[in-house]
Design a protein around this motif. Sequence first.
Motif, PDB file in Angstrom:
ATOM      1  N   ASN A   1      -3.666   1.911   4.250  1.00  0.00           N
ATOM      2  CA  ASN A   1      -4.906   1.144   4.407  1.00  0.00           C
ATOM      3  C   ASN A   1      -4.777   0.159   5.576  1.00  0.00           C
ATOM      4  OD1 ASN A   1      -7.534   0.467   3.788  1.00  0.00           O
ATOM      5  ND2 ASN A   1      -6.990  -0.917   2.133  1.00  0.00           N
TER       6      ASN A   1
ATOM      7  N   ASN B   1      -6.313  -0.306   8.265  1.00  0.00           N
ATOM      8  CA  ASN B   1      -7.507  -0.880   8.875  1.00  0.00           C
ATOM      9  C   ASN B   1      -8.428  -1.490   7.832  1.00  0.00           C
ATOM     10  OD1 ASN B   1      -6.791  -0.196  11.563  1.00  0.00           O
ATOM     11  ND2 ASN B   1      -7.372   1.917  11.137  1.00  0.00           N
ATOM     12  N   ASN B   2      -7.823  -2.099   6.814  1.00  0.00           N
ATOM     13  CA  ASN B   2      -8.640  -2.769   5.804  1.00  0.00           C
ATOM     14  C   ASN B   2      -9.383  -3.922   6.475  1.00  0.00           C
ATOM     15  OD1 ASN B   2      -7.217  -5.469   5.191  1.00  0.00           O
ATOM     16  ND2 ASN B   2      -5.528  -4.003   5.098  1.00  0.00           N
TER      17      ASN B   2
ATOM     18  N   HIS C   1      -4.237   6.017   6.700  1.00  0.00           N
ATOM     19  CA  HIS C   1      -5.021   6.113   5.468  1.00  0.00           C
ATOM     20  C   HIS C   1      -4.222   5.613   4.257  1.00  0.00           C
ATOM     21  CE1 HIS C   1      -7.945   7.626   2.631  1.00  0.00           C
ATOM     22  NE2 HIS C   1      -6.965   8.246   1.993  1.00  0.00           N
TER      23      HIS C   1
ATOM     24  N   GLY D   1       1.342  11.558   2.492  1.00  0.00           N
ATOM     25  CA  GLY D   1      -0.015  11.067   2.578  1.00  0.00           C
ATOM     26  C   GLY D   1      -0.957  12.225   2.826  1.00  0.00           C
ATOM     27  N   HIS D   2      -2.239  11.923   2.881  1.00  0.00           N
ATOM     28  CA  HIS D   2      -3.244  12.958   3.100  1.00  0.00           C
ATOM     29  C   HIS D   2      -3.922  12.732   4.449  1.00  0.00           C
ATOM     30  CE1 HIS D   2      -6.137  16.053   2.108  1.00  0.00           C
ATOM     31  NE2 HIS D   2      -7.065  15.256   2.616  1.00  0.00           N
ATOM     32  N   ASP D   3      -3.742  13.676   5.344  1.00  0.00           N
ATOM     33  CA  ASP D   3      -4.446  13.657   6.623  1.00  0.00           C
ATOM     34  C   ASP D   3      -5.783  14.341   6.403  1.00  0.00           C
ATOM     35  OD1 ASP D   3      -5.301  13.798   9.289  1.00  0.00           O
ATOM     36  OD2 ASP D   3      -4.143  15.613   9.669  1.00  0.00           O
ATOM     37  N   PRO D   4      -6.898  13.667   6.711  1.00  0.00           N
ATOM     38  CA  PRO D   4      -8.217  14.270   6.507  1.00  0.00           C
ATOM     39  C   PRO D   4      -8.411  15.599   7.239  1.00  0.00           C
ATOM     40  CG  PRO D   4      -8.426  11.964   7.207  1.00  0.00           C
ATOM     41  CD  PRO D   4      -6.975  12.320   7.262  1.00  0.00           C
TER      42      PRO D   4
ATOM     43  N   GLN E   1      -7.903  -1.971  15.514  1.00  0.00           N
ATOM     44  CA  GLN E   1      -7.627  -0.920  14.542  1.00  0.00           C
ATOM     45  C   GLN E   1      -6.501  -0.015  15.022  1.00  0.00           C
ATOM     46  OE1 GLN E   1     -10.951   1.129  12.843  1.00  0.00           O
ATOM     47  NE2 GLN E   1     -12.320  -0.591  13.248  1.00  0.00           N
TER      48      GLN E   1
ATOM     49  N   TYR F   1       0.831  -1.207   0.000  1.00  0.00           N
ATOM     50  CA  TYR F   1       0.000   0.000   0.000  1.00  0.00           C
ATOM     51  C   TYR F   1       0.865   1.257   0.000  1.00  0.00           C
ATOM     52  CZ  TYR F   1      -4.493  -2.336   0.662  1.00  0.00           C
ATOM     53  OH  TYR F   1      -5.628  -3.088   0.494  1.00  0.00           O
TER      54      TYR F   1
ATOM     55  N   ARG G   1      -2.415   9.798  11.165  1.00  0.00           N
ATOM     56  CA  ARG G   1      -3.665   9.653  10.404  1.00  0.00           C
ATOM     57  C   ARG G   1      -3.391   9.469   8.919  1.00  0.00           C
ATOM     58  NH1 ARG G   1      -4.944  13.683  14.211  1.00  0.00           N
ATOM     59  NH2 ARG G   1      -4.439  15.315  12.675  1.00  0.00           N
ATOM     60  N   ALA G   2      -2.444  10.235   8.379  1.00  0.00           N
ATOM     61  CA  ALA G   2      -2.109  10.118   6.956  1.00  0.00           C
ATOM     62  C   ALA G   2      -1.533   8.738   6.650  1.00  0.00           C
ATOM     63  CB  ALA G   2      -1.127  11.210   6.549  1.00  0.00           C
TER      64      ALA G   2
END
Length: 141
Positions: A118, A120-121, A115, A72-75, A102, A65, A111-112
Amino acid sequence: MTPGPISVAVRARLRIEAHDRCGYCLTQQALAYGLLEVDHIIPVAAGGTDDPDNLWLACRPCNQYKGAQIIGHDPQSGPVRLFNPRHQAWRDHFQWSENGTQVVGKTDCGRATVHALNMNNPFAVETRRHWVRAGWHPPQE
């Protein structure tokens, strides 16, 4: 630039330094389905090298991944560098959910990374659920 082969000695050193677990999700080698892989923290495609300071262990899902990503992108805050397991402490950026299944990002970097990798798939969460029941998870740092 194609990475060269990583020597047996460097691989052995990484296993010791990483406590034989994935630097991102902390999956232990004893529980992983297949050998943990050598991850280029800064991927070769992004200018990284085979220098041991740029290497760590990762399970196959985290490594795949992650791919060539370094950002990465932090929401909550937008683009941010991904977690560096060699130079950052896992506990500073992540924690386990209350039920231990998780990975929860505590910082923008955490967080990024959760995400982007992945982490916590559904397969990982279900597998961790079984590990928790067996008393094998979450791992102690």
